[in-house]
Design a protein around this motif. Sequence first.
Motif, PDB file in Angstrom:
ATOM      1  N   GLY A 117      35.394  49.397  43.495  1.00 53.78           N
ATOM      2  CA  GLY A 117      36.217  50.345  42.732  1.00 53.78           C
ATOM      3  C   GLY A 117      36.808  49.795  41.461  1.00 53.78           C
ATOM      4  O   GLY A 117      37.550  50.499  40.767  1.00 53.78           O
ATOM      5  N   TYR A 118      36.500  48.529  41.133  1.00 50.59           N
ATOM      6  CA  TYR A 118      37.069  47.910  39.937  1.00 50.59           C
ATOM      7  C   TYR A 118      36.106  48.024  38.755  1.00 50.59           C
ATOM      8  O   TYR A 118      35.643  47.023  38.209  1.00 50.59           O
ATOM      9  CB  TYR A 118      37.423  46.444  40.213  1.00 50.59           C
ATOM     10  N   LYS A 119      35.811  49.258  38.386  1.00 55.00           N
ATOM     11  CA  LYS A 119      34.936  49.475  37.236  1.00 55.00           C
ATOM     12  C   LYS A 119      35.715  49.256  35.942  1.00 55.00           C
ATOM     13  O   LYS A 119      36.918  49.489  35.881  1.00 55.00           O
ATOM     14  CB  LYS A 119      34.362  50.894  37.284  1.00 55.00           C
ATOM     15  N   ALA A 120      35.009  48.811  34.910  1.00 56.55           N
ATOM     16  CA  ALA A 120      35.654  48.558  33.621  1.00 56.55           C
ATOM     17  C   ALA A 120      36.195  49.856  33.039  1.00 56.55           C
ATOM     18  O   ALA A 120      35.458  50.834  32.900  1.00 56.55           O
ATOM     19  CB  ALA A 120      34.653  47.924  32.663  1.00 56.55           C
ATOM     20  N   GLN A 121      37.491  49.838  32.696  1.00 52.53           N
ATOM     21  CA  GLN A 121      38.131  51.053  32.213  1.00 52.53           C
ATOM     22  C   GLN A 121      39.096  50.776  31.061  1.00 52.53           C
ATOM     23  O   GLN A 121      39.497  49.646  30.822  1.00 52.53           O
ATOM     24  CB  GLN A 121      38.901  51.738  33.351  1.00 52.53           C
TER      25      GLN A 121
END
Length: 245
Positions: free
Chosen positions: A44-48
Motif C-alpha cells: 500500500g506504500y505507492k509513490a504519492q
Amino acid sequence: PKEARAALKLLDAKTIWLFRDNLAKQGIVAELFEQFEQQLREQGYKAQKGQILDASIIPVPKQRNRKEENEQIKAGQVPEAWQEQANKLEQKDTEARWTQKNGVNHYGYKNHISTDVKYKLIREYEVTDASVHDSQVVADILDTENSNADVYADSAYRSATQEEEFKQKGYRSKVNHKGKRNKPLSEFKKQVNKRRSQVRARVEHVFGHKATVMGGELMRVIGMVRAKAQIGLRNLVYNMHRFVF
C-alpha cells in the motif's frame, strides 16, 4: 578465548565483504532494490503527492596522484607505471572524480535520487562520478509510477530545456526559480521558491538519516562497479528503515 573471538570477527567481516563484492560483480543490487519497491507497492506504500529530485556527494578516500597521472585518468587512460604494478593498480580508483560544492572540493561519486513526497521513500536512483551535474541524470531518476505529476528540485535542475521536457512528458515543474546576473528574483518568485522548498526539504531527511543513523556517507570502495553496489545497498537499507518506521 579472546583470540578465537577475534578470528571469528575477522571471518565474519571477510564473509560480508565477499558477499557484497559478489553482488557488485553480478550487478543485481538494482534488481534487489526494485524487488523491495514492488513489496512496498503491494503493502500500500505507492509513490504519492509528487517526487523530489536531489543528489548527494559520496566521498571515497582521496587518491595521492601526480598531476600528470590525474590528467591521464581524466582522459580515460591508466598511467603506464600503474599497469606494471598490479598491487598498486588495485588500490587506485580511476573512476571517481573531483567536484566543487560551496567552494569546497570533494572526491568520489554521486547518489542521485527521486523520493516521493508522501512517504519519503527512495523510488529511483542513479550513481555517477562526483563531477556529473545533478541536472544531467533527471531522465534516469524520474519515477513514472508516482500518482502526482509534481516534480520538486532545487534551482540547479532548472533550465529552459528541462522545463520543456517536463511539460512534454506530462510533469508539472516545481523546480525552484533561479536568479540571473543583474536580474535578481522578484519577490513573487522568492515566495514561490519558499513554498516549494518547504516540500523539497523532505529529501534532506533522507540524506540526514543516512549520514547519522547509517554511519555517514564515506565509502571505502574502489571503482564504479563497487560504488554502484554500495550506494544501491544503502538506498535499499534506508527504504527498509523507513518502511519499519
